[in-house]
Design an enzyme around this catalytic site. Structure first.
Site, short mmCIF file in Angstrom:
data_model
loop_
_atom_site.label_atom_id
_atom_site.label_comp_id
_atom_site.label_asym_id
_atom_site.label_seq_id
_atom_site.Cartn_x
_atom_site.Cartn_y
_atom_site.Cartn_z
N ALA A 162 -3.30 3.47 -9.36
CA ALA A 162 -3.54 4.90 -9.13
C ALA A 162 -3.78 5.14 -7.64
O ALA A 162 -4.74 5.80 -7.24
CB ALA A 162 -4.71 5.39 -9.97
N TYR A 189 -1.62 6.22 -3.90
CA TYR A 189 -0.86 7.43 -3.55
C TYR A 189 0.39 7.58 -4.42
O TYR A 189 0.73 8.67 -4.85
CB TYR A 189 -0.46 7.39 -2.07
CG TYR A 189 -1.66 7.59 -1.18
CD1 TYR A 189 -2.04 8.86 -0.77
CD2 TYR A 189 -2.45 6.51 -0.79
CE1 TYR A 189 -3.16 9.06 0.01
CE2 TYR A 189 -3.58 6.69 -0.01
CZ TYR A 189 -3.92 7.96 0.39
OH TYR A 189 -5.05 8.15 1.15
N GLU A 214 -7.02 3.77 14.72
CA GLU A 214 -7.93 4.76 14.10
C GLU A 214 -9.32 4.14 13.92
O GLU A 214 -10.34 4.79 14.12
CB GLU A 214 -7.36 5.23 12.77
CG GLU A 214 -6.11 6.09 12.95
CD GLU A 214 -5.67 6.82 11.69
OE1 GLU A 214 -5.84 6.27 10.60
OE2 GLU A 214 -5.14 7.94 11.82
N ASP A 217 4.06 1.18 -1.31
CA ASP A 217 4.18 0.04 -0.40
C ASP A 217 4.95 -1.13 -1.01
O ASP A 217 5.47 -1.99 -0.28
CB ASP A 217 2.78 -0.48 0.00
CG ASP A 217 2.10 0.40 1.05
OD1 ASP A 217 2.70 1.42 1.45
OD2 ASP A 217 0.97 0.07 1.46
N ALA A 231 1.41 6.58 3.28
CA ALA A 231 0.93 7.38 2.15
C ALA A 231 1.87 8.55 1.88
O ALA A 231 2.11 8.91 0.73
CB ALA A 231 -0.48 7.89 2.45
N GLN A 232 2.40 9.16 2.97
CA GLN A 232 3.26 10.33 2.72
C GLN A 232 4.52 9.93 1.94
O GLN A 232 4.95 10.65 1.04
CB GLN A 232 3.61 11.08 4.01
CG GLN A 232 4.48 10.36 4.97
CD GLN A 232 4.98 11.30 6.08
OE1 GLN A 232 5.51 12.38 5.80
NE2 GLN A 232 4.81 10.90 7.33
C1 LIG Z 1 -7.11 2.34 7.13
C2 LIG Z 1 -5.71 2.81 6.77
C3 LIG Z 1 -5.23 3.97 7.37
C4 LIG Z 1 -3.97 4.46 7.01
N1 LIG Z 1 -3.56 5.62 7.57
C5 LIG Z 1 -2.40 6.17 7.15
C6 LIG Z 1 -2.00 7.45 7.62
O1 LIG Z 1 -2.67 8.06 8.47
N2 LIG Z 1 -0.85 7.99 7.15
C7 LIG Z 1 -0.10 7.35 6.20
O2 LIG Z 1 0.92 7.93 5.76
N3 LIG Z 1 -0.43 6.14 5.74
C8 LIG Z 1 -1.56 5.51 6.18
N4 LIG Z 1 -1.94 4.29 5.70
C9 LIG Z 1 -1.05 3.58 4.76
C10 LIG Z 1 -1.23 4.10 3.33
O3 LIG Z 1 -2.59 4.10 2.98
C11 LIG Z 1 -0.42 3.24 2.35
O4 LIG Z 1 0.93 3.24 2.75
C12 LIG Z 1 -0.56 3.82 0.93
O5 LIG Z 1 -1.89 3.66 0.47
C13 LIG Z 1 0.41 3.13 -0.04
O6 LIG Z 1 0.28 3.74 -1.29
P1 LIG Z 1 0.49 2.89 -2.64
O7 LIG Z 1 0.33 3.85 -3.76
O8 LIG Z 1 1.72 2.08 -2.55
O9 LIG Z 1 -0.69 1.84 -2.65
P2 LIG Z 1 -2.26 2.10 -2.70
O10 LIG Z 1 -2.62 3.45 -2.22
O11 LIG Z 1 -2.86 0.93 -1.99
O12 LIG Z 1 -2.58 2.01 -4.25
C14 LIG Z 1 -2.48 0.83 -5.00
C15 LIG Z 1 -3.42 0.98 -6.18
O13 LIG Z 1 -3.24 -0.13 -7.05
C16 LIG Z 1 -4.51 -0.61 -7.48
N5 LIG Z 1 -4.36 -2.01 -7.80
C17 LIG Z 1 -4.00 -3.01 -6.96
N6 LIG Z 1 -3.93 -4.17 -7.61
C18 LIG Z 1 -4.22 -3.91 -8.91
C19 LIG Z 1 -4.28 -4.72 -10.08
N7 LIG Z 1 -4.03 -6.02 -10.04
N8 LIG Z 1 -4.61 -4.12 -11.25
C20 LIG Z 1 -4.87 -2.78 -11.31
N9 LIG Z 1 -4.82 -1.98 -10.22
C21 LIG Z 1 -4.51 -2.54 -9.03
C22 LIG Z 1 -5.40 -0.37 -6.28
O14 LIG Z 1 -6.77 -0.34 -6.65
C23 LIG Z 1 -4.89 0.97 -5.77
O15 LIG Z 1 -5.55 2.05 -6.38
C24 LIG Z 1 -3.18 3.75 6.05
C25 LIG Z 1 -3.67 2.56 5.48
C26 LIG Z 1 -4.92 2.10 5.84
C27 LIG Z 1 -5.43 0.83 5.19
#
Ligand SMILES: Cc1cc2nc3c(=O)[nH]c(=O)nc-3n(C[C@H](O)[C@H](O)[C@H](O)COP(=O)(O)OP(=O)(O)OC[C@H]3O[C@@H](n4cnc5c(N)ncnc54)[C@H](O)[C@@H]3O)c2cc1C
Length: 379
Positions: free
Chosen positions: A8, A10, A156, A286, A302-303
């Site tokens: 859950a 982004y 940041e 990601d 995230a976007q």
């Molecule tokens: C400090 C920081 C600043 C950032 N700033 C920016 C920004 O300004 N702009 C931007 O666009 N991007 C930014 N990013 C990048 C952005 O946060 C990521 O690209 C984004 O979170 C990816 O989304 P996602 O849904 O793929 O993964 P995530 O948001 O990481 O979500 C993955 C989810 O899976 C869950 N999960 C993982 N493993 C398991 C498991 N085994 N079982 C059950 N659940 C699990 C996690 O708990 C999490 O909720 C930043 C990242 C960081 C760390």
């Protein structure tokens, strides 16, 4: 159609919140935490203990999606099985994998043992507690911080920490700690153009942050790091805290004979974000290796994760209704980097592919606006 959404973040949350109760569609969202983490704001939590999580269940009202707090252990896309850490096995007709990325330590000796990451609320808490500790009466150890990696996260974080140091130093009458930002590449923030980067560098200088570009982190120990310049000169930096933000890789949890993986372990997807060779498996965020209209890998941001999730939610509803799927068209709306307090730099996309560069308060407002937009998109 039995659909599982894993993660859950982004991407996964955007998929889930795009759902509506639909006949023949049964959806379960599996996430290890009971909350969604605003990962893009973890640096704020590290410096100021800001709340950066949101309970998941209320966000799912009206979507028809059920929620299960559980950790995924492994995913076998050949057997169509998801095994949870508690041993239960879930099956699916359609799967959405959005489990994000993990820190890549690039096998640098000692780094994974001695460095704090910034991927989770617990990492942010550890950094926040460290800064409190070094300002407490009687603390005698080294107070300095080394941050490895001068991308978005590293920059940041250091600016936010520097701002916190100023506040605490004024309040407690202690000198600020040193912050070293170590980067192997020749420049900070490679995603920005030169003018915006120069503005960011000026802010880092004003904060007194020691920026060491062209310095490769070679080794980490309990007391500091060794860095090396391009001409081979080595230096030791003593520190009470080492933080590594220098790289990520896709979570390595999906197994399948026909899966194709690219750089960083990202799973190659087709035009509809389905894993190549597995049309019933969508990979988002990601973990996914999608390409933009120019053939370049879509950045791990995230976007883009949010856009992919929203499209996948829509496509799953189309699937169950027997409609055609919509192709993924990535759209980079802009990029903003916060630089502590009300300072930020970045750009936003204008019509005809023009970019509007911004610095200062306006860029800060735009950065906040992108966070509010995300927040309202999942409500
Ligand atoms: C400090 C920081 C600043 C950032 N700033 C920016 C920004 O300004 N702009 C931007 O666009 N991007 C930014 N990013 C990048 C952005 O946060 C990521 O690209 C984004 O979170 C990816 O989304 P996602 O849904 O793929 O993964 P995530 O948001 O990481 O979500 C993955 C989810 O899976 C869950 N999960 C993982 N493993 C398991 C498991 N085994 N079982 C059950 N659940 C699990 C996690 O708990 C999490 O909720 C930043 C990242 C960081 C760390």
């Amino acid at each position: 159609m039995k659909t599982l959404i894993l993660g859950a973040g982004y991407a996964g949350l955007a998929t889930a919140t795009k759902m509506k109760p639909t006949p023949d569609l049964e959806v379960l969202l599996v996430e290890r935490n009971p909350y969604h983490t605003f990962e893009t704001r973890l640096h704020e939590a590290a410096a100021h203990n800001t709340r950066v999580t949101l309970p998941i269940e209320p966000l799912l009202r009206g979507t028809g999606v059920n929620f299960e707090q559980a950790s995924v252990d492994s995913i076998d896309v050949d057997a169509r099985e998801v095994t949870l850490k508690d041993g239960r096995v879930l099956t699916y007709d359609t799967l959405v994998v959005g489990l994000g990325s993990v820190t890549n330590f690039y096998r640098i000796p000692g780094l994974s043992d001695h460095a704090t990451e910034l991927k989770d609320v617990s990492d942010a808490d550890e950094i926040f507690n460290y800064v409190n500790r070094i300002y407490s009466a009687g603390y005698t150890g080294n107070r300095d911080i080394v941050v490895g990696g001068a991308g978005l996260t590293g920059v940041e974080l250091v600016t936010e920490l520097a701002q916190r140091a100023q506040v605490l130093s004024r309040a407690r009458g202690l000198p600020p700690f040193n912050i070293y930002l170590v980067e192997a590449g020749p420049k900070i923030l490679p995603v920005l153009d030169d003018a915006l980067r120069a503005r960011a560098e000026r802010t880092l200088n004003e904060y007194g942050i020691h920026v060491l570009t062209g310095h490769r982190l070679m080794e980490a120990t309990a007391t500091g790091v060794t860095v090396q310049t391009a001409d081979g000169e080595q230096k030791q930096l003593q520190a009470g805290k080492i933080i590594w933000t220098g790289g990520i890789q896709a979570r390595d949890i999906v197994k399948g004979e026909r899966l194709e993986k690219g750089p960083g372990g990202r799973i190659a997807v087709d035009d509809y974000l389905r894993a190549k060779g597995y049309p019933e498996v969508f990979v988002v965020g990601d973990m996914a290796l999608a390409h933009d209209q120019g053939g370049k890998p879509v950045p791990t941001t995230a976007q883009h994760a949010g856009q992919q999730g929203r499209l996948t939610g829509k496509n799953i509803r189309s699937l169950v209704k027997g409609r055609e799927l919509e192709k993924y068209q990535p759209n980079t709306m802009g990029e903003f980097v916060s630089l502590g307090g009300l300072m930020a730099v970045g750009w936003m996309k204008l019509p005809w592919n023009q970019k509007l560069a911004m610095t200062g308060g306006m860029a800060h407002v735009m950065k906040k606006a992108s966070e509010w937009k995300w927040r309202s998109s999942i409500d």
